[in-house]
Design a protein around this motif. Structure first.
Motif, mmCIF file in Angstrom:
data_model
loop_
_atom_site.group_PDB
_atom_site.id
_atom_site.type_symbol
_atom_site.label_atom_id
_atom_site.label_comp_id
_atom_site.label_asym_id
_atom_site.label_seq_id
_atom_site.Cartn_x
_atom_site.Cartn_y
_atom_site.Cartn_z
ATOM 1 N N ASN A 163 -2.501 -20.262 39.281
ATOM 2 C CA ASN A 163 -2.109 -21.668 39.180
ATOM 3 C C ASN A 163 -0.603 -21.801 39.315
ATOM 4 O O ASN A 163 0.138 -20.823 39.199
ATOM 5 N N ARG A 210 -7.994 -18.910 43.805
ATOM 6 C CA ARG A 210 -8.695 -17.917 43.013
ATOM 7 C C ARG A 210 -9.076 -16.762 43.917
ATOM 8 O O ARG A 210 -9.819 -16.953 44.891
ATOM 9 N N GLN A 219 -7.264 -15.921 38.853
ATOM 10 C CA GLN A 219 -6.990 -17.350 38.994
ATOM 11 C C GLN A 219 -5.484 -17.542 39.007
ATOM 12 O O GLN A 219 -4.799 -17.150 38.063
ATOM 13 N N SER A 268 -10.821 -12.986 44.496
ATOM 14 C CA SER A 268 -11.928 -12.179 43.988
ATOM 15 C C SER A 268 -11.763 -10.752 44.463
ATOM 16 O O SER A 268 -11.267 -10.500 45.570
ATOM 17 N N SER A 270 -3.248 -24.081 43.507
ATOM 18 C CA SER A 270 -4.015 -23.000 42.894
ATOM 19 C C SER A 270 -4.873 -22.281 43.925
ATOM 20 O O SER A 270 -5.288 -22.876 44.931
ATOM 21 N N LEU A 282 -11.839 -11.530 38.972
ATOM 22 C CA LEU A 282 -11.184 -12.716 39.500
ATOM 23 C C LEU A 282 -9.717 -12.762 39.085
ATOM 24 O O LEU A 282 -9.347 -12.279 38.010
ATOM 25 N N SER A 313 -9.999 -12.164 35.046
ATOM 26 C CA SER A 313 -11.256 -12.189 34.300
ATOM 27 C C SER A 313 -12.321 -11.454 35.103
ATOM 28 O O SER A 313 -12.113 -11.097 36.265
ATOM 29 N N PHE A 356 -1.134 -17.001 35.928
ATOM 30 C CA PHE A 356 -2.274 -16.270 36.466
ATOM 31 C C PHE A 356 -3.190 -15.846 35.326
ATOM 32 O O PHE A 356 -2.728 -15.540 34.222
ATOM 33 N N THR A 357 -4.484 -15.800 35.612
ATOM 34 C CA THR A 357 -5.467 -15.346 34.633
ATOM 35 C C THR A 357 -6.449 -14.400 35.319
ATOM 36 O O THR A 357 -7.045 -14.758 36.344
#
Length: 122
Positions: free
Chosen positions: A83, A18, A81, A20, A16, A79, A70, A67-68
């Motif tokens: 995974n 993350r 995220q 930004s 994973s 962001l 937010s 993927f997420t």
């Protein structure tokens, strides 16, 4: 609005990261933001976006469920995220303002900032 993507790196398959997306002088919460990526020898593709109006999100089929996207309004960032990363996720990732975002459509990007390299390899 000049955006900066950061947080990339080298990760093993299945790992994973993350990412930004940040800026200075502007409140990102007022903008619809998209994430894009470009792998060597390939065209830039849209990955995800988040709407400023209703919070709608979009994911490309290739990243859906992994993927997420937010917002972190306290840090004025967006962001991504990521995974269950796969070697085919290897690319330079960029963020940009986009004209529109819905669950089924990622609009036209505006100005690009500096990207961040994501490498998925064992």
């Amino acid at each position: 609005v000049q955006l900066q993507a950061y947080g990339g790196g080298l990760v093993q398959p299945g790992g994973s990261l993350r990412l930004s997306c940040g800026t200075s002088g502007f409140t990102l919460n007022y903008y619809t933001i998209g994430w894009f990526r470009q792998a060597p020898g390939k065209e830039r593709e849209g990955v995800s976006c988040i709407s400023s109006s209703d919070g709608s999100t979009y994911y490309a089929d290739s990243v859906k469920g992994r993927f997420t996207i937010s917002r972190d309004n306290a840090k004025n960032t967006v962001l991504l995220q990521m995974n269950s990363l796969k070697p085919e996720d290897t690319a330079v990732y960029f963020c940009a303002t986009v004209t529109y975002c819905s669950s089924s459509y990622l609009g036209t990007p505006g100005s690009w900032g500096q990207g961040t390299q994501v490498t998925v390899s064992s």
